[in-house]
Write a protein that holds these residues in place. Structure first.
Motif, PDB file in Angstrom:
ATOM      1  N   UNK A 165      10.656  20.558   0.733  1.00  0.00           N
ATOM      2  CA  UNK A 165      11.327  20.194   1.980  1.00  0.00           C
ATOM      3  C   UNK A 165      10.399  20.283   3.194  1.00  0.00           C
ATOM      4  N   UNK A 166       9.461  21.260   3.189  1.00  0.00           N
ATOM      5  CA  UNK A 166       8.535  21.390   4.319  1.00  0.00           C
ATOM      6  C   UNK A 166       7.642  20.153   4.436  1.00  0.00           C
ATOM      7  N   UNK A 167       7.141  19.701   3.300  1.00  0.00           N
ATOM      8  CA  UNK A 167       6.291  18.508   3.307  1.00  0.00           C
ATOM      9  C   UNK A 167       7.101  17.274   3.669  1.00  0.00           C
ATOM     10  N   UNK A 168       8.367  17.229   3.231  1.00  0.00           N
ATOM     11  CA  UNK A 168       9.233  16.106   3.562  1.00  0.00           C
ATOM     12  C   UNK A 168       9.432  16.013   5.072  1.00  0.00           C
ATOM     13  N   UNK A 169       9.568  17.159   5.731  1.00  0.00           N
ATOM     14  CA  UNK A 169       9.734  17.164   7.187  1.00  0.00           C
ATOM     15  C   UNK A 169       8.502  16.573   7.878  1.00  0.00           C
ATOM     16  N   UNK A 170       7.320  16.949   7.422  1.00  0.00           N
ATOM     17  CA  UNK A 170       6.089  16.443   8.026  1.00  0.00           C
ATOM     18  C   UNK A 170       5.940  14.941   7.802  1.00  0.00           C
TER      19      UNK A 170
ATOM     20  N   UNK B 220       8.385  13.022  10.051  1.00  0.00           N
ATOM     21  CA  UNK B 220       7.926  12.957  11.439  1.00  0.00           C
ATOM     22  C   UNK B 220       6.787  11.958  11.610  1.00  0.00           C
ATOM     23  N   UNK B 221       5.889  11.907  10.638  1.00  0.00           N
ATOM     24  CA  UNK B 221       4.778  10.959  10.722  1.00  0.00           C
ATOM     25  C   UNK B 221       5.281   9.525  10.605  1.00  0.00           C
ATOM     26  N   UNK B 222       6.319   9.300   9.815  1.00  0.00           N
ATOM     27  CA  UNK B 222       6.883   7.954   9.717  1.00  0.00           C
ATOM     28  C   UNK B 222       7.616   7.557  10.997  1.00  0.00           C
TER      29      UNK B 222
ATOM     30  N   UNK C   6       1.078  19.181  17.183  1.00  0.00           N
ATOM     31  CA  UNK C   6       2.186  18.305  17.584  1.00  0.00           C
ATOM     32  C   UNK C   6       3.267  18.279  16.509  1.00  0.00           C
ATOM     33  N   UNK C   7       2.852  18.252  15.261  1.00  0.00           N
ATOM     34  CA  UNK C   7       3.822  18.244  14.171  1.00  0.00           C
ATOM     35  C   UNK C   7       4.655  19.519  14.169  1.00  0.00           C
ATOM     36  N   UNK C   8       4.010  20.652  14.404  1.00  0.00           N
ATOM     37  CA  UNK C   8       4.753  21.909  14.424  1.00  0.00           C
ATOM     38  C   UNK C   8       5.797  21.896  15.539  1.00  0.00           C
ATOM     39  N   UNK C   9       5.412  21.426  16.717  1.00  0.00           N
ATOM     40  CA  UNK C   9       6.358  21.381  17.825  1.00  0.00           C
ATOM     41  C   UNK C   9       7.489  20.392  17.583  1.00  0.00           C
ATOM     42  N   UNK C  10       7.162  19.208  17.059  1.00  0.00           N
ATOM     43  CA  UNK C  10       8.185  18.190  16.831  1.00  0.00           C
ATOM     44  C   UNK C  10       9.105  18.530  15.668  1.00  0.00           C
ATOM     45  N   UNK C  11       8.645  19.417  14.792  1.00  0.00           N
ATOM     46  CA  UNK C  11       9.449  19.780  13.614  1.00  0.00           C
ATOM     47  C   UNK C  11      10.436  20.899  13.884  1.00  0.00           C
TER      48      UNK C  11
END
Length: 235
Positions: free
Chosen positions: A96-101, A104-106, A115-120
């Motif tokens: 699930x953690x990788x799915x979240x990243x 967000x990239x998509x 940025x990914x940490x903040x947006x997640x």
């Protein structure tokens, strides 16, 4: 067999539909699974999207049918209207953690680990940037028998402090197109990130105003005024 983005990459529309389902399952779970109307609205929203898209009902339905054939989405039959949910983690073969990243990239395009940490934040709370980097590294080093890498690290852009990551679910990344487009915040008209000449002009104006203020104070106190500073290169 795990999803292989290198032999059957997602289209931009498929990626937007799949990532929107993934996002809404985490941010508005009470409204999930989504109806077609809610899904289209989510795909076309103007915030947290790069690029902003304007998909029609028929385009989203076609993408859903294609994703269903790849076992990436599931239709839930309701009493009044059909609803849709993603099968991302199982279909892609990631936690699930990788799915979240990846989601967000998509949705938002290439981003740094910070940025990914903040947006997640609403998707999954990562303890620190190192944990984000660990999952990105795992996605980057994914073995061929699992479908190969799902992310790539882009070359650091001129003036950027950190390199950005991009997803590979839509196929190879066009680095030249990304370089021409520039990093987020550098687009024309974005006043939150002024260009260097604009910033220099603003600083020069502030210095000139301070010099005038100092000269007036010196005149009122009967003190000799300091010699005004000349701009660099004009001594």
């Amino acid at each position: 067999m795990p999803f292989d983005c290198h032999t059957q990459p997602l289209s931009a529309t498929q990626a937007r539909v799949l990532a929107t389902l993934l996002e809404k399952s985490r941010t508005v779970p009470d409204s999930y699974p989504l109806t077609l109307n809610s899904l289209v609205t989510g795909c076309n929203q103007k915030t947290s999207r790069e690029p902003v898209m304007q998909l029609s009902d028929s385009e989203v339905l076609q993408a859903l049918d294609e994703l269903r054939q790849q076992a990436l989405v599931v239709e839930i039959g309701g009493a009044r209207v059909a609803r849709w949910e993603h099968n991302f983690e199982r279909g892609i073969g990631v936690p699930s953690q990788s799915a979240a990243l990846l989601g967000l990239l998509m949705l938002r395009g290439p981003q740094t680990a910070a940025e990914l940490r903040g947006n997640a934040e609403r998707w999954h709370r990562f303890a620190d940037i190192s944990s984000v980097e660990a999952f990105l590294a795992e996605l980057h080093e994914r073995s061929p028998d699992k479908g190969g890498p799902l992310v790539t690290l882009l070359p650091r852009a001129p003036g950027a402090r950190e390199p950005r990551w991009a997803q590979l679910l839509c196929g190879p990344v066009d680095w030249q197109a990304l370089a021409q487009a520039g990093t987020p915040g550098e687009a024309a008209g974005d006043l939150s990130s002024p260009t260097l000449p604009t910033r220099v002009q603003a600083l020069e104006a502030q210095v000139a105003a301070l010099q005038d203020c100092v000269q007036r104070l010196c005149a009122e106190l009967g003190l000799p005024a300091p010699q005004p500073m000349s701009p660099p290169g004009q001594e």
